[in-house]
Design an enzyme around this catalytic site. Structure first.
Site, mmCIF file in Angstrom:
data_model
loop_
_atom_site.group_PDB
_atom_site.id
_atom_site.type_symbol
_atom_site.label_atom_id
_atom_site.label_comp_id
_atom_site.label_asym_id
_atom_site.label_seq_id
_atom_site.Cartn_x
_atom_site.Cartn_y
_atom_site.Cartn_z
ATOM 1 N N LYS A 1 0.844 -1.199 0.000
ATOM 2 C CA LYS A 1 0.000 0.000 0.000
ATOM 3 C C LYS A 1 0.879 1.248 0.000
ATOM 4 O O LYS A 1 1.714 1.436 0.889
ATOM 5 C CB LYS A 1 -0.901 0.000 1.248
ATOM 6 C CG LYS A 1 -1.988 -1.049 1.192
ATOM 7 C CD LYS A 1 -2.723 -1.146 2.512
ATOM 8 C CE LYS A 1 -3.556 0.070 2.809
ATOM 9 N NZ LYS A 1 -4.191 -0.045 4.150
HETATM 10 C C1 E4P Z 1 -7.564 0.785 4.489
HETATM 11 O O1 E4P Z 1 -6.779 0.345 3.736
HETATM 12 C C2 E4P Z 1 -7.340 1.810 5.493
HETATM 13 O O2 E4P Z 1 -6.170 1.462 6.163
HETATM 14 C C3 E4P Z 1 -8.435 1.880 6.492
HETATM 15 O O3 E4P Z 1 -9.599 1.289 6.011
HETATM 16 C C4 E4P Z 1 -8.665 3.232 7.060
HETATM 17 O O4 E4P Z 1 -9.774 3.076 7.895
HETATM 18 P P1 E4P Z 1 -10.130 4.057 9.080
HETATM 19 O O5 E4P Z 1 -10.703 5.296 8.496
HETATM 20 O O6 E4P Z 1 -11.148 3.277 9.854
HETATM 21 O O7 E4P Z 1 -8.890 4.292 9.861
#
Ligand code: E4P
Length: 221
Positions: A86
């Site tokens: 990512k």
């Molecule tokens: C996904 O890849 C993100 O890391 C994540 O869904 C962010 O989510 P949050 O807004 O609950 O922190």
């Protein structure tokens, strides 16, 4: 439609894998830090929980292109199987995605708030983009609308990139992202555990058992 767990909690992931039709795991630096364990050990243990074919999306921490690439390579060395790195979609992130794609390192463009970020990530070679549905809803308005525009644009222009909708706080946001055409969704254990719950279903399950026991005095067949 694939469903992934957004977590770095080993016991949560293990228990969800046993009960739910889970297609992979995503983590991020906040989720990893919450576990308060050495990163390499934590992420390798998560990888070992998953069959090789199921994807694990892991985020880098660096904020410059060279650092992102070095960290992506390190993660590829540490982890076997189906791994996606990512990378936040910003100027440096796009540079890193392009170089990593050229070296056949799979990338997921993350921190997506706009369709244009998603299109740039796809053009740079990302295999997934992760729009942050709840954060968009909370800060700007229409998370599912952003998911729909991205999915439509990818279809219109034939991008070989999938939408992995992320950041959910309510079941309704998950359904809206599915209806908007997201290919996949990553969901926290807290939400996933209760996706199949409904008070009426719980009442019915209890009712069936109650009548059975009144007649047969047992729960056996
Ligand atoms: C996904 O890849 C993100 O890391 C994540 O869904 C962010 O989510 P949050 O807004 O609950 O922190």
């Amino acid at each position: 439609m694939k469903l992934l767990v957004d977590s770095a909690d080993i016991s949560e992931i293990e228990s969800l894998l046993a009960s739910f039709p889970i297609d992979g795991v995503t983590t991020n630096p906040v989720l990893i830090a919450k576990e308060k364990r050495p990163f390499k050990q934590q992420i390798q243990e998560i990888r070992h929980l998953l069959p090789d074919r199921l994807p694990l999306h892991v985020q880098i921490i660096a904020d410059d292109c060279k650092g992102m690439i070095d960290q992506a390579r390190t993660l590829y060395d540490w982890l076997d199987g189906n791994v996606w790195i990512k990378i936040p979609v910003c100027k440096e992130g796009l540079r890193a995605i392009r170089k990593l794609s050229a070296d056949n390192i799979r990338t997921t463009g993350t921190t997506i708030y706009t369709p244009l970020q998603a299109v740039l990530a796809a053009k740079a070679g990302a295999g997934y983009v992760a729009p942050y549905v709840n954060r968009i809803d909370h800060e700007y308005g229409d998370g599912a609308g952003v998911v729909k525009t991205i999915a439509d644009l990818f279809r219109l222009y034939g991008f070989n990139c999938k939408v992995l909708a992320a950041s959910f706080k309510h079941n309704s946001q998950i359904l809206a992202a599915m209806e908007a055409g997201s290919h996949e969704a990553t969901i926290s254990p807290e939400l996933l555990k209760h996706l199949a719950d409904h008070p009426a279903a719980n009442r019915d399950i209890h009712g069936f058992r109650h009548v059975w026991q009144s007649q047969y005095g047992t729960f056996s067949l």
